[in-house]
Scaffold this active site. Sequence first.
Site, PDB file in Angstrom:
ATOM      1  N   GLY A   1       5.908  36.701  -4.176  1.00  0.00           N
ATOM      2  CA  GLY A   1       5.993  35.286  -4.505  1.00  0.00           C
ATOM      3  C   GLY A   1       4.674  34.576  -4.268  1.00  0.00           C
ATOM      4  O   GLY A   1       3.969  34.856  -3.299  1.00  0.00           O
TER       5      GLY A   1
ATOM      6  N   ASP B   1       7.398  31.327   3.233  1.00  0.00           N
ATOM      7  CA  ASP B   1       8.497  31.514   4.185  1.00  0.00           C
ATOM      8  C   ASP B   1       8.041  31.638   5.633  1.00  0.00           C
ATOM      9  O   ASP B   1       8.857  31.514   6.546  1.00  0.00           O
ATOM     10  CB  ASP B   1       9.311  32.757   3.814  1.00  0.00           C
ATOM     11  CG  ASP B   1      10.075  32.592   2.513  1.00  0.00           C
ATOM     12  OD1 ASP B   1      10.406  31.436   2.176  1.00  0.00           O
ATOM     13  OD2 ASP B   1      10.342  33.596   1.839  1.00  0.00           O
TER      14      ASP B   1
ATOM     15  N   THR C   1       2.682  33.646   2.018  1.00  0.00           N
ATOM     16  CA  THR C   1       4.083  33.415   1.662  1.00  0.00           C
ATOM     17  C   THR C   1       4.524  32.096   2.275  1.00  0.00           C
ATOM     18  O   THR C   1       4.198  31.810   3.434  1.00  0.00           O
ATOM     19  CB  THR C   1       5.004  34.541   2.155  1.00  0.00           C
ATOM     20  OG1 THR C   1       6.378  34.125   2.047  1.00  0.00           O
ATOM     21  CG2 THR C   1       4.727  34.920   3.600  1.00  0.00           C
TER      22      THR C   1
ATOM     23  N   GLN D   1       8.769  23.997  -4.083  1.00  0.00           N
ATOM     24  CA  GLN D   1       8.175  24.305  -2.774  1.00  0.00           C
ATOM     25  C   GLN D   1       7.012  25.292  -2.874  1.00  0.00           C
ATOM     26  O   GLN D   1       6.204  25.404  -1.956  1.00  0.00           O
ATOM     27  CB  GLN D   1       9.241  24.870  -1.838  1.00  0.00           C
ATOM     28  CG  GLN D   1      10.337  23.886  -1.508  1.00  0.00           C
ATOM     29  CD  GLN D   1      11.584  24.574  -0.968  1.00  0.00           C
ATOM     30  OE1 GLN D   1      11.695  24.810   0.223  1.00  0.00           O
ATOM     31  NE2 GLN D   1      12.522  24.900  -1.845  1.00  0.00           N
ATOM     32  N   ARG D   2       6.936  26.028  -3.960  1.00  0.00           N
ATOM     33  CA  ARG D   2       5.867  27.019  -4.119  1.00  0.00           C
ATOM     34  C   ARG D   2       4.621  26.468  -4.797  1.00  0.00           C
ATOM     35  O   ARG D   2       3.574  27.108  -4.775  1.00  0.00           O
ATOM     36  CB  ARG D   2       6.377  28.209  -4.939  1.00  0.00           C
ATOM     37  CG  ARG D   2       7.261  29.140  -4.157  1.00  0.00           C
ATOM     38  CD  ARG D   2       7.366  30.457  -4.871  1.00  0.00           C
ATOM     39  NE  ARG D   2       8.254  31.368  -4.192  1.00  0.00           N
ATOM     40  CZ  ARG D   2       8.765  32.446  -4.749  1.00  0.00           C
ATOM     41  NH1 ARG D   2       8.475  32.721  -6.012  1.00  0.00           N
ATOM     42  NH2 ARG D   2       9.558  33.241  -4.075  1.00  0.00           N
TER      43      ARG D   2
END
EC number: 2.7.1.11
Length: 321
Positions: free
Chosen positions: A11, A128, A126, A253-254
């Site tokens: 991602g 996350d 990432t 969010q990315r």
Amino acid sequence: MKTIGILTSGGDAPGMNAAIRAVVRTGIYYGLKVKGIMRGYAGLVEDEVIDLNLSSVGDILQKGGTILRTARCEEFKKKEVRKKAYETLQKHGIEGLVVIGGDGSFRGAQLLSEEWNVNTIGIPGTIDNDIPCTDYTIGFDTACNTVIDAINKIRDTATSHERANIIEVMGRNAGYIALYAGLAGGAEMIILPEVEWSIDELCDKITYGIKRGKLHHIIVLAEGVMSAPELAKMIKERLPKLDLRYTILGHIQRGGAPTVMDRVLASQMGARAVELLLENKTKRIISIRNNQIVDDDIDEALSMKKEFNRKLYELSKILSI
């Protein structure tokens, strides 16, 4: 070492371009040629290799996404496919490979090092923030700021209409975005995979807030726990008169321009990756711990377990009374 390569895998995350820029410019500074591999491991297998120079990375520092693009490559689990990747590296004279991505990306680098003695360096990219060896990953801070911006705007309209709002954020197995954005955004409750929660406790909190005249209620939900519609249904079954809405933030969010923190972190990590290769160090993952740039053996790094910040979670509960 004369030539190094760089790819982004998995991602995308804001700040990846800043890391690419740092790798390219640091490499050129030290007299290296730098090759870019398009679409991650898929591009490495399919020989999608380009030359990178100073112009290639001009005007990308502030941009989200990755100029090298990215893709999933399930076939990379097969050794015969990884052999094709190695042959691509050999064809282009790439002696060191910088991999920007997450856990799966690093496992691919680990296999290339073990099977073909490829010099590899991993950079954690990432949103996350779920890489065990580092306090922060590239993209996490930007994603949290994106969520905070959404929370602020949703709170405005929630207050006007006296509503409760569920905000679903990314995080299948890790709730760091939910935790940090929820705390910074003043959420009444943060629901995330690492901590048990109670629907009754949540509804009691909402009821108490209504009784004391609270005009809005913000609930931040990590996607890995359940979906926002599922949680909304559970709440409405217990509080049928509650005016409740939900928002799934998704891939917003990315994207977006990386924050100062992500740009600085990416620049530091990208430069350090080149330095490690020039020091003949391989199979390393770069991290930031206690505000210091460090590196770990890839085998050790992948076996680490990330400790959940329980104190931050408890603080969020104290501040949301």
